[in-house]
Structures are given as structure tokens and as C-alpha cells.
Write a protein that holds these residues in place. Sequence first.
Motif, PDB file in Angstrom:
ATOM      1  N   ALA A  51      60.439  54.899 -20.861  1.00  0.00           N
ATOM      2  CA  ALA A  51      59.957  54.677 -22.223  1.00  0.00           C
ATOM      3  C   ALA A  51      58.546  55.222 -22.437  1.00  0.00           C
ATOM      4  CB  ALA A  51      60.003  53.186 -22.563  1.00  0.00           C
ATOM      5  N   ILE A  52      57.726  55.231 -21.381  1.00  0.00           N
ATOM      6  CA  ILE A  52      56.369  55.763 -21.534  1.00  0.00           C
ATOM      7  C   ILE A  52      56.268  57.244 -21.170  1.00  0.00           C
ATOM      8  CG2 ILE A  52      55.249  53.535 -21.233  1.00  0.00           C
ATOM      9  CD1 ILE A  52      54.547  54.413 -18.368  1.00  0.00           C
ATOM     10  N   GLY A  53      57.420  57.872 -20.861  1.00  0.00           N
ATOM     11  CA  GLY A  53      57.430  59.310 -20.651  1.00  0.00           C
ATOM     12  C   GLY A  53      57.526  59.754 -19.215  1.00  0.00           C
ATOM     13  N   ASP A  54      57.977  58.900 -18.327  1.00  0.00           N
ATOM     14  CA  ASP A  54      58.085  59.248 -16.911  1.00  0.00           C
ATOM     15  C   ASP A  54      59.550  59.448 -16.532  1.00  0.00           C
ATOM     16  OD1 ASP A  54      57.496  59.704 -14.279  1.00  0.00           O
ATOM     17  OD2 ASP A  54      57.071  57.623 -13.779  1.00  0.00           O
ATOM     18  N   GLY A  55      60.178  60.471 -17.140  1.00  0.00           N
ATOM     19  CA  GLY A  55      61.580  60.768 -16.860  1.00  0.00           C
ATOM     20  C   GLY A  55      61.707  62.040 -16.043  1.00  0.00           C
ATOM     21  N   ILE A  56      62.889  62.265 -15.506  1.00  0.00           N
ATOM     22  CA  ILE A  56      63.124  63.461 -14.697  1.00  0.00           C
ATOM     23  C   ILE A  56      63.334  64.671 -15.604  1.00  0.00           C
ATOM     24  CG2 ILE A  56      64.666  64.533 -13.005  1.00  0.00           C
ATOM     25  CD1 ILE A  56      65.275  61.625 -12.032  1.00  0.00           C
ATOM     26  N   PHE A  57      64.306  64.583 -16.512  1.00  0.00           N
ATOM     27  CA  PHE A  57      64.619  65.694 -17.404  1.00  0.00           C
ATOM     28  C   PHE A  57      63.920  65.556 -18.759  1.00  0.00           C
ATOM     29  CE2 PHE A  57      68.229  65.613 -14.484  1.00  0.00           C
ATOM     30  CZ  PHE A  57      68.162  66.909 -14.011  1.00  0.00           C
ATOM     31  N   ASN A 112      70.768  54.276 -10.291  1.00  0.00           N
ATOM     32  CA  ASN A 112      70.505  52.843 -10.431  1.00  0.00           C
ATOM     33  C   ASN A 112      69.383  52.639 -11.446  1.00  0.00           C
ATOM     34  OD1 ASN A 112      72.312  51.995  -8.319  1.00  0.00           O
ATOM     35  ND2 ASN A 112      70.833  52.865  -6.885  1.00  0.00           N
ATOM     36  N   LEU A 113      69.645  51.765 -12.398  1.00  0.00           N
ATOM     37  CA  LEU A 113      68.652  51.480 -13.426  1.00  0.00           C
ATOM     38  C   LEU A 113      68.136  50.062 -13.273  1.00  0.00           C
ATOM     39  CD1 LEU A 113      70.199  52.991 -16.663  1.00  0.00           C
ATOM     40  CD2 LEU A 113      68.249  53.801 -15.402  1.00  0.00           C
ATOM     41  N   SER A 114      66.840  49.917 -13.413  1.00  0.00           N
ATOM     42  CA  SER A 114      66.220  48.601 -13.407  1.00  0.00           C
ATOM     43  C   SER A 114      65.283  48.549 -14.611  1.00  0.00           C
ATOM     44  CB  SER A 114      65.430  48.393 -12.113  1.00  0.00           C
ATOM     45  OG  SER A 114      64.349  49.301 -12.056  1.00  0.00           O
ATOM     46  N   PHE A 115      64.726  47.373 -14.862  1.00  0.00           N
ATOM     47  CA  PHE A 115      63.779  47.273 -15.973  1.00  0.00           C
ATOM     48  C   PHE A 115      62.556  48.144 -15.719  1.00  0.00           C
ATOM     49  CE2 PHE A 115      65.987  43.148 -16.705  1.00  0.00           C
ATOM     50  CZ  PHE A 115      66.504  43.483 -17.947  1.00  0.00           C
ATOM     51  N   ASP A 116      62.174  48.301 -14.455  1.00  0.00           N
ATOM     52  CA  ASP A 116      61.029  49.145 -14.124  1.00  0.00           C
ATOM     53  C   ASP A 116      61.306  50.606 -14.479  1.00  0.00           C
ATOM     54  OD1 ASP A 116      58.418  49.554 -13.059  1.00  0.00           O
ATOM     55  OD2 ASP A 116      59.333  50.343 -11.220  1.00  0.00           O
TER      56      ASP A 116
END
Length: 191
Positions: A130-136, A120-124
Amino acid sequence: MDTYKGVSIDCPYTFARRTYKAMPYFQITEPFVSGSDFFEMVDHYLQLMKIIESELTSKSEFDEIRPYLEMNNCSIGMKHVRKLYKASILLYYDRFHEFDPLALKKLFMWAFMLRIELNNLSFDSINKYAIGDGIFNNKPVFSMITQARKHTEIGNTIINIPNSKELSYNNCVEERQMLHELLTNMKHKGF
């Protein structure tokens, strides 16, 4: 500019041109003055988006990603990552005025990887990614673009594509599997 970026005076990059021209050069990362400058800036970025979309639709280098940019019957998450991609290439083109196919494909892989990562994707979640808080992929790509000295630095970025065993799809399964296959193929081609 506060710091010397190491570019010559005839450099085509926007950040360099602003130092020696008297006319206004906009950069999307900078504040603007209200009034007529605001409307000039809006017009400038609308024109840039037209140039970008024209390049993406006309150049054969982007044939493999074009269907994902023009897809009408897609999930809300796919629409969100498409906007993230367009925002990243607007920032990239605004900074460097270059259409490096490698860099634009890397930005595509980075942005669309989020659709594979999250159910699920939200704007948050878009903002965090975008600021570098991704899983992979925990790369702050927008910061990387604004701090890059040359346009080729973005093309040299390594984008992590997990194998299908690391992923679980609870929704939009077919869309996400097709996207994962495309990104995996792009990775194997050297992007």
C-alpha cells in the motif's frame, strides 16, 4: 487547507467543499475529535461503503471484476487483497465522490496484482504494498489518491502486469492463474 488545490467553489470534491461549508465534512485521512463526532464519522463511512458496494454490484461496467469481489471460496490472500481494494476505493470515493469506472478498474488491477505477485500474503505485505513497496507495482496508491487534484489522475496510472513467465505459483495456483488472465485481458482492453 494549507495549499490551494486549484478547484472552483462549486467543485463536488470533498476536500474542496470543506473550505466553504460550515457543516462538518469528513475525510478519512484526517484526525477526528472524540465524542459524538467519532460516531458521526463512523456512520458516514458505513454509509459510503453501502453506496460503493451498491455501485459495484449494480453497474454493468464492473461485471468482469464482480465475481472476484463476491467470491466466497477463496484463499486468505484473496480476502486480504479484496479488503485492500475496498480500502482504496473508499479513500478514492471519499476524496472525489466519483465512480470513474476506469479509475476503479485500475485500483482493482493494482490491489489484486499483489495476489499474483506473492505466494503468501500477510498484513505486513499488504501494508508494504500500500505504501509502494511492491515487486511489479511500486506505486504508493494511497498517497497518489490523497495528493491527486482530479479524479481522472488515478485512471491515468499505469499498472504493470508481468507475463506468466515472470511468475511462480507455489499455492492457490488455479485462483492466481485465473486472476492473472483477467488482469492481462483488462490491460489489453486499455485499463
